[in-house]
Design a protein around this motif. Structure first.
Motif, PDB file in Angstrom:
ATOM      1  N   ARG A  63      37.510  40.484  39.690  1.00 18.68           N
ATOM      2  CA  ARG A  63      36.098  40.124  39.449  1.00 18.68           C
ATOM      3  C   ARG A  63      35.216  41.367  39.562  1.00 18.68           C
ATOM      4  NH1 ARG A  63      35.302  34.579  38.146  1.00 18.68           N
ATOM      5  NH2 ARG A  63      37.426  33.867  38.342  1.00 18.68           N
ATOM      6  N   THR A  64      34.143  41.393  38.804  1.00 22.64           N
ATOM      7  CA  THR A  64      33.246  42.555  38.824  1.00 22.64           C
ATOM      8  C   THR A  64      31.890  42.169  39.405  1.00 22.64           C
ATOM      9  OG1 THR A  64      34.311  43.353  36.829  1.00 22.64           O
ATOM     10  CG2 THR A  64      32.213  44.369  37.400  1.00 22.64           C
ATOM     11  N   ILE A 117      28.109  43.828  40.184  1.00 23.37           N
ATOM     12  CA  ILE A 117      27.221  44.981  39.965  1.00 23.37           C
ATOM     13  C   ILE A 117      25.980  44.831  40.838  1.00 23.37           C
ATOM     14  CG2 ILE A 117      25.806  46.258  38.300  1.00 23.37           C
ATOM     15  CD1 ILE A 117      27.819  45.743  36.193  1.00 23.37           C
ATOM     16  N   ALA A 152      36.818  42.620  45.108  1.00 20.66           N
ATOM     17  CA  ALA A 152      36.136  42.753  43.811  1.00 20.66           C
ATOM     18  C   ALA A 152      36.010  44.227  43.415  1.00 20.66           C
ATOM     19  CB  ALA A 152      34.748  42.132  43.895  1.00 20.66           C
ATOM     20  N   ASP A 153      35.840  44.450  42.102  1.00 23.55           N
ATOM     21  CA  ASP A 153      35.445  45.788  41.631  1.00 23.55           C
ATOM     22  C   ASP A 153      33.926  45.845  41.756  1.00 23.55           C
ATOM     23  OD1 ASP A 153      38.069  46.479  40.872  1.00 23.55           O
ATOM     24  OD2 ASP A 153      37.836  45.296  39.039  1.00 23.55           O
ATOM     25  N   ILE A 210      30.318  47.880  41.496  1.00 23.93           N
ATOM     26  CA  ILE A 210      29.618  49.020  40.880  1.00 23.93           C
ATOM     27  C   ILE A 210      28.188  49.036  41.389  1.00 23.93           C
ATOM     28  CG2 ILE A 210      28.737  49.960  38.693  1.00 23.93           C
ATOM     29  CD1 ILE A 210      31.322  48.763  37.454  1.00 23.93           C
ATOM     30  N   THR A 241      30.405  41.045  33.326  1.00 20.85           N
ATOM     31  CA  THR A 241      30.144  41.079  34.774  1.00 20.85           C
ATOM     32  C   THR A 241      30.216  39.662  35.338  1.00 20.85           C
ATOM     33  OG1 THR A 241      28.650  42.901  34.358  1.00 20.85           O
ATOM     34  CG2 THR A 241      28.417  41.805  36.486  1.00 20.85           C
TER      35      THR A 241
END
Ligand code: CP
Length: 307
Positions: A42-43, A45, A68-69, A71, A98
Motif C-alpha cells: 500500500r502507498t 503519501i 506501507a510504502d 512518501i 495512491t
C-alpha cells in the motif's frame, strides 16, 4: 468510513473502536512488536502544505511500522511552486494509485474537497482553523489511559481557542464521549459559536480550571492573527499562562496536556510542562503514533472492503 476528515458527527462507537485499536498498537509499540506487513504493497503519501514535526513524522512512522510504502512529498520543492493547484496536485497523486493521502493545509475544508476528487482514502492532518482529528484522538487516548475513562471528566481547554483546529476536534470528540468541556480564554480568542457547541465558556483561568480533571493548553497561534490583535506574550502569560498558582485550582490529580509545539513562558510555564507528576505531553506524542496506526489500519481495511 472511507476517509477521516473531521470528528464532528462521527459516531461514538466508531471513535471508541479507533481508540481501542490504538491502545493495542500502543502496547505493541512498547513491546517493539508492530505488525510489519498489514499495509504491505500500500502507498501512503504525506502532503503537508503547512509545517509539522509531530504529525508528519508520526504518520510516516505509523505507515512504516505497518509495512506501507511511505512518501513524504516536499511541497516546498514540488510543482506547487510553479503554480500547480491543489486539485491538479491531487489528481497527479491519484494517477499514481495512491492508497492513503494525509493532507495538512491552511484552508479549512481542503481535505474534504480533495476527498471528492481522488480514489485514495484521505486523512485530515489539520486544515486551517477547522479540525485536526488525529490530534483529538491521541489526546483522548492519553486521557483514557491516565484516567481510566472519558465519561464524566471535566476538561478545560485553555488559550487561543479561536484559531485552534485542535480545540474544535477535541470539543466534538469529548462531548460525544460524555465529558464536560470548558473553554477558557480572553473574549478575543473565544469563537462566537462556542456556547452553541455545548461547552461552558470562562474568561478567568482560576474559575475555568476549578476542579478540572484535565487541563489542555493551546498554542497562541500568532501566524493566524491580524497584526494589530496579537496579545503581548508577557500579558498573555500573566492572565492565561498555566503556572503552579493557576494549576492549584484544578483537581490535585489533574493532568496537563499540550498538543505542541509549545511556546514556553507564553501559554505554559516550563516548570509545569516538564513536571513528570502532572504533564503528559510526552505520552501524547507517543500515542500519536499508535492512533495513526489505528486510523491507517481501519481506513485500509475499509478500502479493501469497498474495492
Ligand atoms: N500537534 C501537532 O499537530 O504538531 P505538529 O504541528 O508538529 O504536527
Amino acid at each position: 468510513h472511507r476517509h477521516l476528515l473531521a470528528l464532528q458527527g462521527l459516531e461514538p462507537p466508531y471513535i471508541a473502536e479507533l481508540l481501542d485499536l490504538a491502545e493495542s498498537y500502543a502496547l505493541l509499540n512498547r513491546g517493539g512488536k508492530a505488525q510489519r506487513d498489514l499495509l504491505r504493497g500500500r502507498t501512503l503519501i504525506n502532503l503537508f502544505f503547512e509545517d509539522s514535526t509531530r504529525t508528519r513524522t508520526s504518520f510516516e512512522l505509523a505507515g512504516k511500522r505497518l509495512g506501507a510504502d511511505v512518501i513524504n512529498m516536499s511541497v516546498s520543492t514540488s510543482s506547487v511552486n510553479k503554480g500547480e493547484t491543489l486539485l491538479d496536485t491531487a489528481a497527479t497523486l491519484n494517477a499514481m494509485q495512491t492508497d492513503l493521502l494525509v493532507i495538512r493545509h491552511s484552508q479549512s475544508g481542503a481535505p474534504a474537497l480533495l476527498s471528492q476528487k481522488v480514489d485514495a482514502g484521505v486523512i485530515n492532518a489539520g486544515d486551517g482553523t477547522h479540525e485536526h482529528p488525529t490530534q483529538a484522538l491521541l489526546d483522548a487516548l492519553t486521557i483514557r489511559r491516565r484516567k481510566g475513562t472519558l465519561e464524566n471528566l471535566t476538561v478545560a481547554i485553555c488559550g487561543d481557542v479561536l484559531h485552534s483546529r485542535v480545540a474544535r476536534s477535541n470539543i466534538h470528540l469529548l462531548l460525544a464521549m460524555n465529558c464536560r468541556v470548558r473553554i477558557v480564554g480572553p473574549p478575543t480568542l473565544i469563537p462566537a459559536e462556542a456556547e452553541a457547541l455545548g461547552v461552558e465558556v470562562f474568561h478567568d483561568m482560576r474559575a475555568g480550571l476549578k476542579d478540572a480533571d484535565v487541563v489542555m493548553m493551546l498554542r497562541l497561534q500568532k501566524e493566524r492573527m491580524q497584526g494589530g490583535l496579537v496579545p503581548s506574550a508577557r500579558e498573555f502569560f500573566r492572565f492565561y499562562g498555566l503556572d503552579a498558582a493557576k494549576l492549584r485550582h484544578a483537581k490535585p490529580d489533574a493532568i496537563v496536556m499540550h498538543p505542541g509545539p509549545m511556546n514556553r513562558g507564553v501559554e505554559i510555564d516550563s516548570a509545569i510542562a516538564d513536571d513528570p507528576a502532572r504533564s503528559v505531553i510526552g505520552e501524547q506524542v507517543e500515542m500519536g503514533v499508535a492512533v495513526r496506526m489505528a486510523v491507517l489500519d481501519v481506513l485500509a481495511q475499509n478500502r479493501r472492503r469497498n474495492s
